[in-house]
Design a protein around this motif. Structure first.
Motif, PDB file in Angstrom:
ATOM      1  N   TYR A   1       0.829  -1.207   0.000  1.00 57.89           N
ATOM      2  CA  TYR A   1       0.000   0.000   0.000  1.00 57.89           C
ATOM      3  C   TYR A   1       0.863   1.256   0.000  1.00 57.89           C
ATOM      4  O   TYR A   1       0.663   2.186  -0.800  1.00 57.89           O
ATOM      5  N   ALA A   2       1.862   1.292   0.878  1.00 58.57           N
ATOM      6  CA  ALA A   2       2.769   2.442   0.948  1.00 58.57           C
ATOM      7  C   ALA A   2       3.636   2.541  -0.308  1.00 58.57           C
ATOM      8  O   ALA A   2       3.873   3.641  -0.830  1.00 58.57           O
TER       9      ALA A   2
ATOM     10  N   TRP B   1       1.716   4.086  -3.273  1.00 55.74           N
ATOM     11  CA  TRP B   1       1.522   5.542  -3.148  1.00 55.74           C
ATOM     12  C   TRP B   1       2.815   6.282  -3.483  1.00 55.74           C
ATOM     13  O   TRP B   1       2.793   7.277  -4.207  1.00 55.74           O
ATOM     14  N   GLU B   2       3.934   5.799  -2.963  1.00 56.21           N
ATOM     15  CA  GLU B   2       5.199   6.485  -3.209  1.00 56.21           C
ATOM     16  C   GLU B   2       5.607   6.392  -4.668  1.00 56.21           C
ATOM     17  O   GLU B   2       6.109   7.370  -5.241  1.00 56.21           O
TER      18      GLU B   2
ATOM     19  N   LEU C   1       3.759   8.882  -6.674  1.00 51.19           N
ATOM     20  CA  LEU C   1       4.201  10.246  -6.400  1.00 51.19           C
ATOM     21  C   LEU C   1       5.532  10.538  -7.077  1.00 51.19           C
ATOM     22  O   LEU C   1       5.716  11.603  -7.668  1.00 51.19           O
TER      23      LEU C   1
ATOM     24  N   THR D   1      11.269  11.174   1.155  1.00 52.47           N
ATOM     25  CA  THR D   1      10.046  10.564   1.690  1.00 52.47           C
ATOM     26  C   THR D   1      10.364   9.909   3.022  1.00 52.47           C
ATOM     27  O   THR D   1      11.494   9.481   3.279  1.00 52.47           O
TER      28      THR D   1
ATOM     29  N   ARG E   1       3.768  16.847   0.383  1.00 55.11           N
ATOM     30  CA  ARG E   1       2.583  16.013   0.205  1.00 55.11           C
ATOM     31  C   ARG E   1       2.516  14.968   1.309  1.00 55.11           C
ATOM     32  O   ARG E   1       3.539  14.422   1.724  1.00 55.11           O
TER      33      ARG E   1
ATOM     34  N   GLY F   1       0.234  11.338   2.511  1.00 50.38           N
ATOM     35  CA  GLY F   1      -0.589  10.307   1.909  1.00 50.38           C
ATOM     36  C   GLY F   1      -0.711   9.088   2.795  1.00 50.38           C
ATOM     37  O   GLY F   1      -0.079   8.993   3.854  1.00 50.38           O
ATOM     38  N   CYS F   2      -1.536   8.121   2.379  1.00 43.93           N
ATOM     39  CA  CYS F   2      -1.787   6.866   3.092  1.00 43.93           C
ATOM     40  C   CYS F   2      -2.487   7.135   4.425  1.00 43.93           C
ATOM     41  O   CYS F   2      -1.846   7.194   5.477  1.00 43.93           O
TER      42      CYS F   2
ATOM     43  N   ASP G   1     -10.830   1.966   2.597  1.00 39.94           N
ATOM     44  CA  ASP G   1     -10.431   2.717   1.414  1.00 39.94           C
ATOM     45  C   ASP G   1     -11.068   4.104   1.377  1.00 39.94           C
ATOM     46  O   ASP G   1     -10.501   5.043   0.816  1.00 39.94           O
TER      47      ASP G   1
ATOM     48  N   GLU H   1      -9.090   7.409   2.347  1.00 38.76           N
ATOM     49  CA  GLU H   1      -8.056   8.028   1.516  1.00 38.76           C
ATOM     50  C   GLU H   1      -8.474   9.421   1.030  1.00 38.76           C
ATOM     51  O   GLU H   1      -7.783  10.406   1.296  1.00 38.76           O
TER      52      GLU H   1
ATOM     53  N   ASP I   1      -7.232  13.107   2.773  1.00 40.12           N
ATOM     54  CA  ASP I   1      -6.542  14.083   1.931  1.00 40.12           C
ATOM     55  C   ASP I   1      -7.222  15.438   1.984  1.00 40.12           C
ATOM     56  O   ASP I   1      -6.581  16.477   1.760  1.00 40.12           O
TER      57      ASP I   1
END
Length: 285
Positions: A20-21, A24-25, A28, A151, A201, A203-204, A219, A222, A226
């Motif tokens: 999941y992480a 997202w990274e 990005l 990050t 930014r 996220g997650c 979910d 998310e 944000d």
């Protein structure tokens, strides 16, 4: 060593929260590096992430630390690289696009000063013994107006709270050895090294759950996170620009130098009125 060994990092990345992480990274990085131009780009550590795959720079490198007991090959000493101005002694081939560089430490890179346009640090600082020294080394090798992308895990998040409780209970949630760096602290470090933050930014926002099914059920958090609580995301990313300020003369030195300059002599500029008076004076009576 400037980086602690992380034996379980690849194992954590294949777990549901790790995937999941990672997703997202990766998304990005693909977005942030696509509009950055130059000649040389480097990624320090984390070969599981291809942070430069959308970047168009001709020379891109992945810098890794040598395992304990393995001596890194001598690429080039810092003094020699400063003289030649190259990333390393064999980076002149125009056919080379991506290469791996093995070093002993991230805070002593055998790379020329002011020779790199982009440096990416994915989860490097929080697993390093001297993160500020690594940032200082990154500042050294970056060209003026060069950029760095960082990050890390956000300590002000549900994941950060879960990690602190897990350490007390002997069951950490994140990969072992992580020393989470606050986003505000990282901003202070960058400012101290004359970096200006270009983008930031978070996220997650899903809870720190290990099961794929439960992560999918949350979910909806998310887009809500944000919008309503952005600073509490499990991950943060920062893109900063290296600024080089021009020299200014101030105080007594400025007055002394300016006092040595001769003052400009006034120059008379004849105008129409003066010319007409002169012409009238020459007329006969």
């Amino acid at each position: 060593m400037s980086e602690r060994p992380i034996i379980d990092w690849p194992v954590w990345l294949v777990s549901p929260p790790g995937r999941y992480a990672l997703a997202w990274e990766q998304a990005l990085f693909d977005q942030w590096v696509g509009d950055l131009f130059g000649y040389h780009a480097l990624q320090l550590g984390r070969p599981e992430l291809d942070t430069l795959r959308e970047n168009r720079m001709p020379y891109r490198g992945l810098v890794l630390t040598a395992p304990r007991g393995v001596e890194a090959p001598p690429l080039m000493t810092k003094a020699a690289s400063d003289t030649t101005g190259n990333l390393s002694c064999d980076t002149a081939s125009p056919e080379m696009v991506m290469r791996d560089i093995l070093v002993s430490r991230f805070d002593e890179l055998p790379i020329a000063t002011a020779s790199t346009d982009l440096v990416v640090l994915p989860h490097v600082l929080e697993f390093a013994e001297n993160p500020h020294d690594i940032l200082r080394e990154v500042e050294r090798i970056l060209v003026p107006e060069g950029q760095v992308i960082i990050t890390g895990f956000n300590n002000l998040s549900l994941w950060g709270a879960r990690e602190e409780l897990g350490k007390l209970a002997g069951a950490p949630f994140l990969p072992p050895g992580a020393d989470l760096i606050a986003f505000t602290r990282l901003k202070d470090w960058l400012k101290l090294l004359s970096f200006d933050i270009d983008r930031g930014r978070f996220g997650c926002y899903r809870p720190p759950l290990r099961g794929e099914h439960w992560l999918q059920r949350f979910d909806f958090m998310e887009p809500a996170g944000d919008r309503w609580w952005p600073i509490f995301g499990a991950l943060y990313a920062v893109r900063a620009v290296k600024r080089v300020r021009g020299m200014r003369l101030v105080g007594k030195v400025r007055k002394r130098i300016l006092g040595l300059q001769p003052a400009a002599a006034p120059v008379a500029t004849p105008n129409t009125t003066h010319r007409k008076i002169a012409e009238m004076a020459d007329l006969p009576d």
